[in-house]
Design a protein around this motif. Structure first.
Motif, PDB file in Angstrom:
ATOM      1  N   GLU A 143       3.116  42.011 -13.339  1.00 46.20           N
ATOM      2  CA  GLU A 143       2.912  41.743 -14.603  1.00 46.20           C
ATOM      3  C   GLU A 143       4.352  40.985 -15.641  1.00 46.20           C
ATOM      4  OE1 GLU A 143       3.960  45.409 -16.732  1.00 46.20           O
ATOM      5  OE2 GLU A 143       6.308  45.515 -16.309  1.00 46.20           O
ATOM      6  N   VAL A 191      -6.602  46.723 -20.968  1.00 43.01           N
ATOM      7  CA  VAL A 191      -8.507  45.913 -21.657  1.00 43.01           C
ATOM      8  C   VAL A 191      -8.336  44.714 -20.196  1.00 43.01           C
ATOM      9  CG1 VAL A 191      -8.629  44.385 -23.273  1.00 43.01           C
ATOM     10  CG2 VAL A 191      -7.797  46.160 -23.262  1.00 43.01           C
ATOM     11  N   LEU A 205     -10.544  41.877 -19.657  1.00 43.75           N
ATOM     12  CA  LEU A 205     -11.015  40.547 -20.344  1.00 43.75           C
ATOM     13  C   LEU A 205     -11.400  39.398 -19.012  1.00 43.75           C
ATOM     14  CD1 LEU A 205      -8.472  39.036 -23.655  1.00 43.75           C
ATOM     15  CD2 LEU A 205     -11.110  40.444 -23.236  1.00 43.75           C
ATOM     16  N   ALA A 216      -3.013  34.740 -23.394  1.00 42.37           N
ATOM     17  CA  ALA A 216      -1.888  35.812 -23.371  1.00 42.37           C
ATOM     18  C   ALA A 216      -1.589  35.570 -25.071  1.00 42.37           C
ATOM     19  CB  ALA A 216      -0.319  35.249 -22.897  1.00 42.37           C
ATOM     20  N   GLY A 229      -4.115  38.359 -26.048  1.00 42.41           N
ATOM     21  CA  GLY A 229      -3.807  39.304 -24.906  1.00 42.41           C
ATOM     22  C   GLY A 229      -2.337  39.996 -25.596  1.00 42.41           C
ATOM     23  N   LEU A 260      -3.799  42.231 -28.881  1.00 39.20           N
ATOM     24  CA  LEU A 260      -4.435  43.566 -28.041  1.00 39.20           C
ATOM     25  C   LEU A 260      -3.101  44.080 -27.216  1.00 39.20           C
ATOM     26  CD1 LEU A 260      -7.824  42.310 -26.441  1.00 39.20           C
ATOM     27  CD2 LEU A 260      -7.879  43.480 -27.958  1.00 39.20           C
ATOM     28  N   ILE A 261      -2.425  44.155 -27.183  1.00 36.31           N
ATOM     29  CA  ILE A 261      -1.424  44.833 -27.349  1.00 36.31           C
ATOM     30  C   ILE A 261      -0.496  45.025 -28.494  1.00 36.31           C
ATOM     31  CG2 ILE A 261       1.719  45.056 -25.948  1.00 36.31           C
ATOM     32  CD1 ILE A 261      -0.153  42.794 -23.635  1.00 36.31           C
ATOM     33  N   VAL A 301      -3.282  43.973 -20.059  1.00 33.26           N
ATOM     34  CA  VAL A 301      -4.530  43.542 -20.446  1.00 33.26           C
ATOM     35  C   VAL A 301      -4.570  42.420 -18.808  1.00 33.26           C
ATOM     36  CG1 VAL A 301      -5.580  41.375 -21.948  1.00 33.26           C
ATOM     37  CG2 VAL A 301      -4.545  43.363 -22.993  1.00 33.26           C
ATOM     38  N   GLY A 357      -6.768  39.956 -16.700  1.00 32.88           N
ATOM     39  CA  GLY A 357      -7.789  39.164 -16.805  1.00 32.88           C
ATOM     40  C   GLY A 357      -7.116  37.528 -16.075  1.00 32.88           C
ATOM     41  N   GLN A 401      -1.277  41.436 -18.301  1.00 35.46           N
ATOM     42  CA  GLN A 401      -0.005  41.335 -19.157  1.00 35.46           C
ATOM     43  C   GLN A 401       0.529  42.351 -19.276  1.00 35.46           C
ATOM     44  OE1 GLN A 401      -0.811  38.600 -22.343  1.00 35.46           O
ATOM     45  NE2 GLN A 401       0.576  39.138 -23.755  1.00 35.46           N
TER      46      GLN A 401
END
Length: 444
Positions: A207, A343, A345, A359, A362, A365-366, A373, A375, A429
């Protein structure tokens, strides 16, 4: 005569220890931290159980320009797209075989029927370039300390047992697509030899934080434990959402319909096809979703007052959803995603500019509460993207595996079974330890 007295606990003397605990935070086996200092150098640090014992963390100054490393990463992503997604066989005159354009690696997820030597040559080139990015660009300043740092890192990365690795940096590199040197990854590696075993995403769970870290679940209000008891438990059925562009596969050529069915099986599924539906849900706060899946297109939108274009996704109404949109709508109150959902994506993008990382979306969203996230790092063919989504979602909804375990397992599955490296192009991520919690069934 002794007898047992009846007791009734009316308060919370154990301060929450008698109730179901929150998810614990697991420390990774290896943490690699890269801090860019202006455009001058990078400060590298490495620590964790998989690193050799040391009185302090392993650290050094890398005399490389961050911009040069980011540009090399963009070149590697472009190479993957050119060699796999855009590849078409031609004859000696440069004319497409069969007289018409044909993209075998983009139109068929199962590559076992493709010419073995041709695919092996492509994988070896991708591994060579992925190794050069890590050891030639990032760790290539030639200093003695850098060589020693590289040896320690290689020793950890070349272990046979999979590690849980966190890359803590705002330099978002395609880490699963980076590779070990050729002489450090011998052994069986699928139908095309050892090439797959060189890639970090094939060997380990990875990650990258992108400079963002998910917030921990809030502690319960100890004054009113009854009000928080049910909030701490997973809902009776997992709550998931499908956020999609209904026109992305009108002919039904992919497994998108099966993905939709999987999301609706044994769950409470929320479906959104418009930007205002998603933004309204973020604005209202308190989304109860545990998994948010996006099946849509992604693109880069130029911004007049910013040198870096913004990455945005579009649902059926084709309105941009980007980092600024999410940060604006989330407001200043409690994060609108209290369940810390993963999430996914699943949105394609191509020609990734060096300083316009998805990112950033992302990360927004975090900051809104997402636990992680997932993707693709490159433009992804629709057929493979749908195959990957179906495999990932069915496993994640099972609630037994973490996101990192599934991403790592799918990278190996598609490589070993289908000889397809595109599973390595999906990256996390944050969220390596994210897992869908299901309500307990039956007596405790």
């Amino acid at each position: 005569m002794a007898r047992e007295l009846l007791t009734q606990v009316v308060q919370d003397p154990s301060r929450g220890f008698t109730r179901r605990p929150d998810l614990t935070v697991r420390h990774p086996d290896l943490v690699l931290a890269l801090d860019a200092h202006a455009d001058d150098h990078i400060r590298a640090r490495m620590y964790g159980p998989a690193a050799p014992p040391s009185a302090t963390e392993h650290a050094l100054k890398l005399n490389v320009k961050p911009a040069a490393v980011i540009a090399a990463a963009a070149h590697l992503r472009a190479l993957w797209k050119r060699e796999l997604v855009d590849f078409q066989p031609v004859d000696g005159r440069g004319i497409p075989v069969g007289g018409r354009p044909y993209f075998p690696y983009a139109t068929c997820p199962d590559l076992t029927a493709e010419p073995r030597e041709e695919l092996r040559g492509i994988l070896e080139e991708l591994a060579r370039q992925g190794s050069h990015l890590l050891y030639g660009e990032l760790l290539g300043d030639g200093g003695q300390g850098t060589r020693r740092f590289g040896e320690i890192l290689t020793g950890a990365l070349s272990r046979e047992e999979p590690l849980r690795i966190r890359v803590d940096s705002d330099l978002v590199l395609p880490w699963p697509m980076l590779a070990l040197p050729e002489d450090t990854a011998s052994g069986p590696g699928g139908p095309v030899g050892d090439a797959f075993r060189r890639f970090l995403g094939y060997r380990h769970q990875i990650e990258q934080t992108g400079g963002h870290h998910p917030s921990l679940p809030a502690l319960p209000d100890l004054l009113d434990p009854a009000d928080n008891e049910h909030a701490r438990l997973p809902p009776p059925l997992p709550v998931v959402s499908l956020n999609h562009d209904q026109g992305i596969d009108p002919e039904g050529a992919t497994r998108a319909a099966e993905v939709e069915s999987a999301l609706a099986t044994g769950t409470v599924r929320v479906e959104r096809t418009r930007c205002d539906e998603l933004l309204g849900a973020l604005r209202s706060g308190g989304l109860d979703e545990q998994l948010m899946y996006f099946w849509c297109h992604g693109h880069f939108r130029p911004v007049p007052d910013d040198s870096a274009p913004l990455f945005a996704v579009r649902l059926s109404d084709h309105k941009d959803i980007d980092v600024r949109t999410v940060l604006t709508e989330r407001g200043v109150a409690e994060p609108p995603l209290p369940r810390r959902p993963l999430v996914f994506l699943n949105a394609c993008y191509a020609g990734l500019p060096a300083d316009a990382e998805p990112a950033r979306l992302g990360g927004a969203l975090i900051e809104a509460g997402a636990g992680g996230v997932l993707g693709p790092q490159i433009e992804m063919p629709r057929l493979f993207a749908a195959e990957y989504a179906h495999a990932y979602i069915t496993r994640y909804l099972g609630g037994r595996e973490t996101a990192g375990e599934i991403v790592h397992g799918l990278a190996r599955h598609f490589a070993d079974v289908w000889s397809n490296p595109l599973g390595l192009a999906y990256a996390l991520q944050c969220g390596m330890d994210s897992r869908l919690e299901r309500a307990a069934v039956g007596p405790p």
